[in-house]
Motif scaffolding. Sequence first.
Motif, mmCIF file in Angstrom:
data_model
loop_
_atom_site.group_PDB
_atom_site.id
_atom_site.type_symbol
_atom_site.label_atom_id
_atom_site.label_comp_id
_atom_site.label_asym_id
_atom_site.label_seq_id
_atom_site.Cartn_x
_atom_site.Cartn_y
_atom_site.Cartn_z
ATOM 1 N N GLY A 1 -17.241 36.540 -39.256
ATOM 2 C CA GLY A 1 -15.963 36.627 -40.112
ATOM 3 C C GLY A 1 -15.181 35.440 -40.183
ATOM 4 N N SER A 2 -15.040 34.644 -39.043
ATOM 5 C CA SER A 2 -14.195 33.620 -38.864
ATOM 6 C C SER A 2 -14.751 32.487 -39.655
ATOM 7 N N GLU A 3 -16.299 32.472 -39.435
ATOM 8 C CA GLU A 3 -16.892 31.447 -40.371
ATOM 9 C C GLU A 3 -16.718 31.537 -41.833
ATOM 10 N N ALA A 4 -16.965 32.895 -42.267
ATOM 11 C CA ALA A 4 -16.719 33.219 -43.719
ATOM 12 C C ALA A 4 -15.502 33.091 -44.270
ATOM 13 N N TRP A 5 -14.419 32.960 -43.286
ATOM 14 C CA TRP A 5 -13.139 32.550 -43.596
ATOM 15 C C TRP A 5 -13.072 31.229 -44.288
ATOM 16 N N THR B 1 -14.866 27.700 -35.100
ATOM 17 C CA THR B 1 -13.918 28.929 -35.081
ATOM 18 C C THR B 1 -12.935 28.688 -36.115
ATOM 19 N N ALA B 2 -11.906 29.609 -36.107
ATOM 20 C CA ALA B 2 -10.765 29.388 -37.044
ATOM 21 C C ALA B 2 -9.572 30.220 -35.996
ATOM 22 N N ALA B 3 -8.425 30.123 -36.536
ATOM 23 C CA ALA B 3 -7.413 30.692 -35.981
ATOM 24 C C ALA B 3 -6.179 30.952 -36.861
ATOM 25 N N GLY B 4 -5.225 32.053 -36.433
ATOM 26 C CA GLY B 4 -4.114 31.932 -37.386
ATOM 27 C C GLY B 4 -2.834 32.604 -36.506
ATOM 28 N N VAL B 5 -1.847 32.427 -36.795
ATOM 29 C CA VAL B 5 -0.489 33.029 -36.030
ATOM 30 C C VAL B 5 0.339 33.347 -36.913
ATOM 31 N N VAL B 6 0.942 34.443 -36.927
ATOM 32 C CA VAL B 6 2.014 35.227 -37.666
ATOM 33 C C VAL B 6 2.847 35.847 -36.809
ATOM 34 N N PRO B 7 4.054 36.058 -36.780
ATOM 35 C CA PRO B 7 5.226 36.961 -36.090
ATOM 36 C C PRO B 7 5.000 38.390 -36.822
ATOM 37 N N TYR B 8 5.286 39.241 -35.933
ATOM 38 C CA TYR B 8 5.215 40.806 -36.091
ATOM 39 C C TYR B 8 5.978 41.535 -35.461
ATOM 40 N N ILE B 9 6.727 42.292 -35.968
ATOM 41 C CA ILE B 9 7.784 43.305 -35.535
ATOM 42 C C ILE B 9 7.063 44.939 -35.636
ATOM 43 N N TYR B 10 6.743 45.096 -34.344
ATOM 44 C CA TYR B 10 6.339 46.617 -34.109
ATOM 45 C C TYR B 10 7.492 47.393 -33.846
ATOM 46 N N SER B 11 8.031 47.880 -35.099
ATOM 47 C CA SER B 11 9.423 48.648 -34.956
ATOM 48 C C SER B 11 9.013 50.247 -34.828
ATOM 49 N N PRO B 12 9.992 50.881 -33.835
ATOM 50 C CA PRO B 12 9.884 52.452 -33.916
ATOM 51 C C PRO B 12 10.472 52.939 -35.093
ATOM 52 N N LYS B 13 10.571 52.418 -36.097
ATOM 53 C CA LYS B 13 11.095 53.009 -37.193
ATOM 54 C C LYS B 13 10.018 53.005 -38.439
ATOM 55 N N VAL B 14 8.788 52.448 -37.978
ATOM 56 C CA VAL B 14 7.664 52.003 -38.977
ATOM 57 C C VAL B 14 6.482 53.142 -38.428
ATOM 58 N N LYS B 15 6.069 54.050 -39.433
ATOM 59 C CA LYS B 15 5.228 54.996 -38.925
ATOM 60 C C LYS B 15 3.890 54.125 -38.454
ATOM 61 N N VAL B 16 3.367 53.344 -39.161
ATOM 62 C CA VAL B 16 2.206 52.701 -38.615
ATOM 63 C C VAL B 16 2.282 52.053 -37.200
ATOM 64 N N CYS B 17 3.667 51.549 -36.826
ATOM 65 C CA CYS B 17 3.613 50.946 -35.608
ATOM 66 C C CYS B 17 3.575 51.956 -34.631
#
Lengths: 266, 570
Positions: free
Chosen positions: B188-192, B347-363
């Motif tokens: 997948g990362s090569e396909a990217w 290879t490839a790589a990515g970086v993104v900040p993320y907030i796992y919040s107790p207010k968000v159902k998915v989290c």
Amino acid sequence: MKTVILTLTNPPELMLEGQNITPDNVAGKKAAEIAALDVWEGKQKSALGTYFAVAGDGGATAAETKIILRGDCTRVKRIGQQMTAGEIVIEGNADMYIGGWMKGGKIHVKGNVDSFCGIGMEGGELVIDGNAGHHLGASPRGEWRGMQGGLIRVAGSVGNDTATFINGGTIVIGGDADIHVSTHGEGGTVIIKGNAKGRVGGQMVKGNIYVYGTIENPLPGFQMVGEVEQEVDGETATFTHYIGDLGERHPTAKGKTVYANLYTRN
Amino acid sequence: MSELIIKNGFVVDPLQGIKGDRMDIGVKDGKIVETGTLSNPKTIDAAGMTVMAGGVDVHSHVVGPKVNVGRLFRPEDKLFKSPLKSPTCSRMEMGFSVPSTFKTGYDYARMGYVFVNEAAMPPLHSPHVHEEIRDTPIIDNAAMPVFGNNWFTLEYLKNNEIENNAAYTAWLLRATRGFGIKVVNPGGSEAWGWGLNCVNIHDPVPYFDITPAEIVKGLIETNEHLGLPHSVHLHCNNLGNPGNYVDTLESLKLAEGYAPKNDFGRKQVMHITHLQFHSYGGDSWGNFESKAKDVMDYVNAHDNLTVDMGQVTLDETTTMTADGPFEHHLCSLNHLKWANVDVELETAAGVVPYIYSPKVKVCTIQWAVGLELALFSKDLMRTFITTDHPNAGPFTRYPRVITWLMSRAARDATMKTFKWLDKTIDATSIDGIDRELTLYEIAQMTRAGPAQALGISNTYGGLAPGMDADIAVYALNPENMPSDPAMIEKAFSRCAWLVKDGVVTVRDGEVVAEPAKRTVWVDVKVPENAQVQRDIYEHFLRHYSVKLDNYSLFEEHLHNPRVIEVDATE
Ligand SMILES: [Zn+2]
Ligand SMILES: [Zn+2]
């Protein structure tokens, strides 16, 4: 309200980190205790009283405390940082980060301030009679959650990168603004009563900018949509209305796309 | 060198089957010894406390280019979140989700950890990885180069040339001073690089026309052909998406029919990392649900697999992975900043900040999924605590994860903060699970199990005589465990004592010494292979931006090595 007067009698050789000079830290303290608060000159920690003569005691709470700074505070940083209530009057100039991350209360600077003042501001009022440097009311470096609320009023002109990532609150600039205003903004209002240099509203998603004078280099991502009459900061005038930044993502509300608004006074 | 005796503690050592017996542990010349051989030891009084081997982290992102991108592009991760310099440490510490190298070493030591496996080393950038390993104090490090999108690997495996792939793998492990075979989003990362992805294991890689399934099977065969200490270490395809448990189960089935071949006590042929991110049901974020039970039923029934949790800690953190397409996908969901890089043929790589919040159902569902994996596990020697640091949360939250696993009350208290508690309970099994793990099981998940899976259990993860004298003492009395779960978290956050290589390193939660750390790598001897030599020469001539002579790690980049030698010439 009780008043504490801090007079800079022994100016620092380097910049002084004055984040403890807030009504919150002074409240409930006697003059001698206030003089013992920590300040940093470079990495050397010392007592506030090493530099300032302290007169008067703090009030019972921050809200009941007023601090007056006298003497040349051009090299004193971070006064009023993270304050939640009460009042600070700086009778001359001050350095960077004045009123940074402030949540409430009022700061009045009678002279000029340097950069990063009012950054990360959440509430309260920051009034500057002179000029302000760069990054006024901007987000801290890297942070996408910029100014949330409160009011910043600068009588003079400001440097570049004003209101980066602004989300709420109001900034009123009496004079001119250098490049980059409300970059990445997602709310809030910036009013520039003089001229703006350029890159006004770049990558802006939501929010308002008013420019009373001219924009030397307007961005191509803003599109004129008409003329409107509006009351701004107590006076009513006609403005040309632009929406943008069309190169950026925009949310929808009630089925309509929400844009940032740029108004230039006719 | 000095001698130590750790007296009267409750010793928990799953590698020896010791379940909290009151015992003394002897230390001499940096190794554990029978107490009878000590002549004049200094005494550490561990009465009323738990004694374990130093912790072993099977999967964490602590050094190298993408970690450093995280540090550079998140100055806000340091603002008001960095401690003042500790008077007992030699260096300043900074950062929360992506701590500075120094803070990384100190915080692991404070938690009683001594070995951390860096989970993804881009081979081209191995010098940077090793420079940061050198700057990470106290803890021993290994780093796994990524193979799952490497042009050599893809070509050899497409032609089913396992021996050639093995020769190339041995060469790359030596060139990068690497530890084992890491596979991130195979294909997948090569396909990217083409703006595409491989979303399931039968989705062919553009140009190379090989499937993720073929890559994974080929790498398992390569790994067992070489007899490496660790197994293939897989980050599955289709990370983070609703319904991906189907793809995960297919990936797990790829290991069927393979048995481990090695001299290091390793029992699995595949380690599946951050399983939490791969155990989702539903077909949209609306009906997103836990499939932890289905996935763990499979894992429980197949003892040639090991897994780690990738537990969501409900913090603001920084995601970083060699799964380039995933990070782009994440950025389009949360609109925060995004860094992306393509590493030439590798290879490839990515970086993104993320907030796992107790207010968000998915989290909050993600939170439950991670814990369910561990709580449904029938063999905690094969199920390890990780947060895929810093992807699901920072490693400094391991003590909190341990507390959630050990205490239903702690789980309930956290669940009370959820905005969508009812929906979270409906979409998961967490509310129906009363299981509380024991200190023995925690020791399995945090030292004995990971050490065995990494093939280093002769040195790390246990307290048998002859092993490294890496010993953590926690202020917890197994006969009188605190009723307040917060005390468990506190005890695991700041160990009472850490002895590393026989040196008292942490005392009362403070780092008091910084003993020499090591770089652990695997040197495999393989038969001469002229074709692979020529392939390497050709690829560097035609495709790489660096010359072959400048590619391999220079000796001066390698810090205090501990070499594990493997002979695969027969
Ligand atoms: Zn991963
Ligand atoms: Zn990972």
